[in-house]
Each structure stands twice: as C-alpha cells, then as structure tokens.
Design a protein around this motif. Structure first.
Motif, PDB file in Angstrom:
ATOM      1  N   PHE A 119      -0.115  -4.761   1.800  1.00 29.91           N
ATOM      2  CA  PHE A 119      -1.136  -3.994   0.866  1.00 29.91           C
ATOM      3  C   PHE A 119      -2.521  -4.788   0.830  1.00 29.91           C
ATOM      4  CE2 PHE A 119       0.858  -0.810  -1.528  1.00 29.91           C
ATOM      5  CZ  PHE A 119      -0.166   0.081  -1.962  1.00 29.91           C
ATOM      6  N   ASP A 177       1.482  -9.938   3.391  1.00 32.63           N
ATOM      7  CA  ASP A 177       0.712 -10.212   2.132  1.00 32.63           C
ATOM      8  C   ASP A 177       0.946 -11.865   1.586  1.00 32.63           C
ATOM      9  OD1 ASP A 177      -0.317  -7.867   1.604  1.00 32.63           O
ATOM     10  OD2 ASP A 177       1.177  -7.144   0.434  1.00 32.63           O
ATOM     11  N   THR A 190       0.604  -3.360  -7.598  1.00 32.38           N
ATOM     12  CA  THR A 190       1.435  -2.792  -6.503  1.00 32.38           C
ATOM     13  C   THR A 190       2.404  -3.677  -5.741  1.00 32.38           C
ATOM     14  OG1 THR A 190      -0.222  -3.221  -4.795  1.00 32.38           O
ATOM     15  CG2 THR A 190      -0.249  -1.122  -5.548  1.00 32.38           C
ATOM     16  N   LYS A 244       0.584   3.034   2.848  1.00 36.21           N
ATOM     17  CA  LYS A 244       1.404   1.836   2.560  1.00 36.21           C
ATOM     18  C   LYS A 244       2.848   2.188   2.053  1.00 36.21           C
ATOM     19  CE  LYS A 244      -1.510  -1.200   4.126  1.00 36.21           C
ATOM     20  NZ  LYS A 244      -1.345  -1.879   5.382  1.00 36.21           N
ATOM     21  N   ARG A 257      -4.797   4.529   1.207  1.00 39.11           N
ATOM     22  CA  ARG A 257      -4.162   3.232   1.405  1.00 39.11           C
ATOM     23  C   ARG A 257      -2.660   3.306   0.703  1.00 39.11           C
ATOM     24  NH1 ARG A 257      -5.494  -2.092   2.554  1.00 39.11           N
ATOM     25  NH2 ARG A 257      -7.738  -1.392   2.692  1.00 39.11           N
TER      26      ARG A 257
END
Length: 313
Positions: free
Chosen positions: A97, A70, A186, A283, A279
């Motif tokens: 993510f 990320d 997130t 994750k 997802r």
C-alpha cells in the motif's frame, strides 16, 4: 556535484537482490552515486564504499528508493524520519500500500527519478510519549502506520482506560488498542474493523481490539487532540507498545501512553496523480462493477452473439 540515491531492500530475498542489481545498474548509468543500506548486500556488489550504516548517506541523497513491501518501507522510514529526503517505494511484496511503483515499472521509476519527474507528498505520523511507573523519565517514539498497545500475555485481558484531551472517555478489558494515522488506516486498524481514511485526512484513528465493552467502537480524533491510553493498575497482565510493528516498549501496570499528531511528517516521492480511490480498488482488488452493470453487460454480449449468428446464417 554528483547526485546520490540510497537503496533500502530486503537482502535475503532473491527477487529483491535481482531488482537491486537492475536498479543499481540503471541509476549508475543515469549518473547517480548509489549507496546500499544493507551492508551484506553492499559487500556482494564489490564496493565497500557503498555500505551505509544507521542513517549514514541519507541526508546527502535525493531519494531513498525502497525495493520491497510495506515492511521494508517502514524500515526505510526510520532512516528518513526527521529529514526532507523522500521515500520512493517499488513494491516487491504482496499488497504494498505504501509503494508508488511495481516491479515491472522499475525502469520507468529510475528514469523519473533521474528527470526529477515526481512530486513530494507529506504523510503525518504520530508521536508517542510513554510514562512508566518504574522510570523517572518518559520514553518517546513515533509511528507512520500505527502505535499499538497490546496485552503481553495471551491468557488474560488487558485493562485500559482511554482519555482525550485530558478527559476520561471509557475503560474496558481488551486485547489491545490500535492508534493509527490516516496512512495506517489500511493496515492493522483496517483488519481490526476500523474505517479506511483517505491519506489527506488530518486525524488519528483509535480502534479497540476485541474489547469487552458496549462502547468500544472506532474513534476518529482531531489533529490538535491528544489521546491517552492508561494500562490500569487493576490490569491482570502488562502491556506492550509497538510502533509500526518494529519498535517496542514494555508497559507495566500504571503506564500511561500519550499520542498526538507528529510535528515532523514523512515525505514520499509520487510518480502518478492517480486518486486514492484507484489505489484502494487496485490494492484490495475491489469489485467495482455492480450486479446490475454485470447483468446489462452479459445481456449485451448475448445480443451481440445472437446477432453474429444470424448474420452467419
């Protein structure tokens, strides 16, 4: 007319270098011109023309392919913000993510780009305006994940005031305030106790950090509202604004930070139509089988084993 892909990666990691070599070979085989944003890594491939500095080569590219986690994707977002070029993340990190594909699926990701077999999804950002008492003109910034106001010194609390749409809401001492997009819910905001928001939620999330106050719960603000965070004159320490963990502005006492939904979204190339729920489960490795289902499955396995033993007898 030739087709071009710009690759952004983490040149200091052997895994990223290996993945880059594979991606470059496959993209060239598919007829693409390939540009590497990492100058040192580009030179190691023996082609000075592959070097790209700042935003050079971005607008001429069909896709910016990001090989990394990320953090690397957030670095690439600085290149594509304000353009129509989508990001395609191939995760080489931990959670990843923001990534669309994993390392094992790199070959398929290249094939999908070559076939233009992807959809473009827009993600909202936040625009930030900072008014400092020692500056005549405001400073601007933006963030895909979050803009965080934090104390610049560990030993004391930062005193802040919060307002929405020009109306005062609350003031308190704290370690800081996270102002997050749905995409960033997130990330830092989640770690600080904020809720997860689905990416299509058009809102801004506000999460105080270790606030010394009774009313310091996370807030979800509508898309047309403007949030203001003031570093109060009585604050014993200055603050610092950090956007996406990458771009910082010092905040002396009296600074005012205004945050609203950004006018220019970021674009991501999506290869799958899997819902965000899948997802999230993948994750975070969420357990989706409750204890009742697990007990029923265990009982069914015991019955099957017992039946198999009886048949053997």
């Amino acid at each position: 007319m030739s087709r071009r892909v710009l690759i952004v990666t983490h040149g200091g990691r052997p895994q990223a270098v290996a993945a880059t070599a594979e991606a470059v070979a496959e993209l060239r085989s598919a007829g693409f011109e390939v540009t590497l944003h990492d100058d040192d890594l580009a030179a190691s491939f023996g082609d000075p023309a592959m070097e790209a500095r700042t935003r050079e080569g971005v607008t001429e590219s069909e896709v910016v392919m990001v090989l990394g986690g990320d953090g690397t994707i957030l670095r690439a977002a600085e290149l594509t913000h304000g353009t129509d070029v989508p990001l395609l993340g191939v995760n080489l990190g931990h959670v990843g993510f923001l990534a669309e594909s994993e390392r094992d699926n790199l070959h398929d990701a290249v094939r999908r780009v070559a076939d233009r077999d992807y959809v473009v999804e827009e993600r909202h950002v936040v625009d930030v305006l900072v008014h400092r008492p020692d500056r005549d003109e405001p400073e601007t910034g933006w963030a895909l994940n979050e803009a965080t106001v934090e104390k610049a010194s560990r030993e004391r609390m930062l005193e802040v005031g919060i307002a929405v749409d020009g109306r005062p809401l609350s003031s308190f001492g704290c370690d800081g305030v996270v102002i997050s997009t749905a995409t960033g819910s997130t990330a830092h905001a989640f770690s600080a106790g904020g809720p997860v928001m689905w990416p299509d939620v058009d809102a801004v999330l506000v999460v105080p950090l270790a606030a010394h106050a009774l009313f310091a719960r996370p807030l979800v603000i509508g898309p047309t509202s403007e949030l203001a965070v003031q570093v109060l004159d009585r604050s014993p320490v200055p603050g610092v604004l950090t956007c996406d963990g990458r771009r910082s502005i010092d905040l002396p006492a009296g600074s005012l930070i205004q945050v609203r939904r950004g006018a220019e979204p970021l674009r991501f190339a999506r290869l799958t139509h899997a819902p965000f729920t899948d997802r999230l489960v993948s994750k975070f490795s969420l357990p989706v089988i409750g204890w009742r289902e697990a007990a029923d499955e265990a009982a069914a396995r015991r019955d099957a084993d017992a039946q198999h033993r009886r048949e053997e007898w």
